[in-house]
Design a protein around this motif. Structure first.
Motif, PDB file in Angstrom:
ATOM      1  N   PHE A  91      49.456  62.224  16.724  1.00  0.00           N
ATOM      2  CA  PHE A  91      50.179  61.608  17.825  1.00  0.00           C
ATOM      3  C   PHE A  91      51.690  61.717  17.620  1.00  0.00           C
ATOM      4  CE2 PHE A  91      46.463  58.435  18.392  1.00  0.00           C
ATOM      5  CZ  PHE A  91      45.831  59.280  19.306  1.00  0.00           C
ATOM      6  N   LEU A  92      52.395  61.964  18.716  1.00  0.00           N
ATOM      7  CA  LEU A  92      53.837  61.800  18.796  1.00  0.00           C
ATOM      8  C   LEU A  92      54.104  60.680  19.795  1.00  0.00           C
ATOM      9  CD1 LEU A  92      54.713  65.589  19.101  1.00  0.00           C
ATOM     10  CD2 LEU A  92      55.217  64.155  17.128  1.00  0.00           C
ATOM     11  N   ALA A  93      55.319  60.146  19.784  1.00  0.00           N
ATOM     12  CA  ALA A  93      55.648  59.037  20.685  1.00  0.00           C
ATOM     13  C   ALA A  93      56.839  59.388  21.562  1.00  0.00           C
ATOM     14  CB  ALA A  93      55.957  57.777  19.885  1.00  0.00           C
ATOM     15  N   VAL A  94      56.733  59.052  22.832  1.00  0.00           N
ATOM     16  CA  VAL A  94      57.872  59.017  23.749  1.00  0.00           C
ATOM     17  C   VAL A  94      57.962  57.584  24.250  1.00  0.00           C
ATOM     18  CG1 VAL A  94      58.657  59.656  26.069  1.00  0.00           C
ATOM     19  CG2 VAL A  94      57.972  61.427  24.450  1.00  0.00           C
ATOM     20  N   CYS A  95      59.121  56.979  24.079  1.00  0.00           N
ATOM     21  CA  CYS A  95      59.293  55.567  24.392  1.00  0.00           C
ATOM     22  C   CYS A  95      60.013  55.376  25.718  1.00  0.00           C
ATOM     23  CB  CYS A  95      60.050  54.869  23.266  1.00  0.00           C
ATOM     24  SG  CYS A  95      59.081  54.741  21.736  1.00  0.00           S
ATOM     25  N   SER A  96      59.932  54.163  26.245  1.00  0.00           N
ATOM     26  CA  SER A  96      60.541  53.867  27.537  1.00  0.00           C
ATOM     27  C   SER A  96      61.712  52.918  27.367  1.00  0.00           C
ATOM     28  CB  SER A  96      59.513  53.264  28.497  1.00  0.00           C
ATOM     29  OG  SER A  96      59.017  52.027  28.001  1.00  0.00           O
ATOM     30  N   ALA A  97      62.566  52.900  28.373  1.00  0.00           N
ATOM     31  CA  ALA A  97      63.697  51.974  28.405  1.00  0.00           C
ATOM     32  C   ALA A  97      63.993  51.650  29.856  1.00  0.00           C
ATOM     33  CB  ALA A  97      64.923  52.582  27.729  1.00  0.00           C
TER      34      ALA A  97
END
Length: 280
Positions: A91-97
């Motif tokens: 897994f890789l992560a893309v985060c939100s803001a």
């Protein structure tokens, strides 16, 4: 193979009956109260994503945090995808803001320091405009940090704060920013056939989260986007609630093998500046 557009929610937010704040009513309406919402939400659990990946032969998936309007929900979802990525090399992560609200800059810097590959926003859900001042501030920070911005882009026929025209305006204002435009960028990439537009779109990649109209990927390929098309299924909130339908549909397009291979992994690695030799 690498799927660059997969949503994973923590257990609390997977509950269809979860009490969401008023600012996230759009999410509740589109996901939690949708007739197929409970089933799709159940598939956003990490174990369900792994099972889907195993069935499809997908090597890695990018777990994307929902772009909530509430900064607290962004942080909760971000901690979930970062934790999953830290625990499982598949897994890789893309985060939100949520730019424009207190603490957003700190949250972006925190998640990038914790290993996030990029930042995701959805102007429709977050009450923003894709070329508005809040997003331009986020774009400047992302460019400064050397990361990419993943953006929801709406259908070309809709009046939308995330329209293809606004995507073009964002790319024009921040030419150094790497952008991953979801849903083929509302087909803005077809204008790569027009040299003045092509120059503006030079730093824009386009994901294949168009599960019910995958022929459109072939159109974009023919428009000259072979090096900037990225496999993204939108699982589990695509129309088919799976990854295999998208994968098989892409294979049926008859793309040259080298271009299909790039679409299925290499193009995202270049976008995210990841080492192709790193294997989970």
């Amino acid at each position: 193979m690498l799927d660059a557009h997969v949503y994973s929610l923590p257990a609390r937010l997977r509950d269809p009956a979860v009490d969401l704040p008023p600012g996230d009513e759009a999410v509740a309406r589109a996901i939690h109260r949708h007739p197929e919402g409970p089933y799709a939400l159940s598939l956003s659990a990490p174990e369900a994503i792994r099972e889907s990946m195993d069935r499809c032969g997908i090597r890695r998936s990018v777990l994307v945090s929902f772009p909530w309007d509430s900064p607290g929900l962004c942080r909760e979802n971000n901690d979930h995808v970062l934790g999953q990525a830290a625990a499982d090399p598949r897994f890789l992560a893309v985060c939100s803001a949520r730019p424009g609200l207190p603490g957003w800059e700190e949250e972006v810097r925190r998640t990038l320091a914790a290993g996030a590959a990029g930042i995701k926003i959805n102007p429709v859900w977050q009450h923003l405009e894709l070329d508005g001042p809040e997003v331009l501030e986020l774009a400047a920070l992302a460019e400064e940090a050397g990361t990419f911005l993943m953006v929801h882009v709406d259908h070309a026929y809709r009046r939308s704060p995330a329209s293809p025209a606004r995507l073009f305006a964002l790319a024009e204002r921040r030419p150094g920013l790497r952008i991953l435009a979801a849903h083929l960028g509302g087909l803005l990439g077809l204008y790569a056939l027009h040299p003045p537009v092509a120059r503006t779109l030079a730093n824009v990649w386009f994901d294949t989260a168009v599960s019910s109209t995958l022929e459109m990927v072939g159109f974009c390929h023919r428009a000259g986007l072979a090096e900037r098309l990225v496999f993204g299924s939108d699982f589990p909130f695509n129309h088919c609630h799976d990854q295999i339908t998208v994968l098989e549909g892409l294979r049926r397009l008859g793309l040259p093998p080298v271009d299909l291979e790039a679409l299925l992994e290499g193009n995202f690695l270049r976008l995210a500046k990841l080492d192709p030799e790193e294997r989970p």
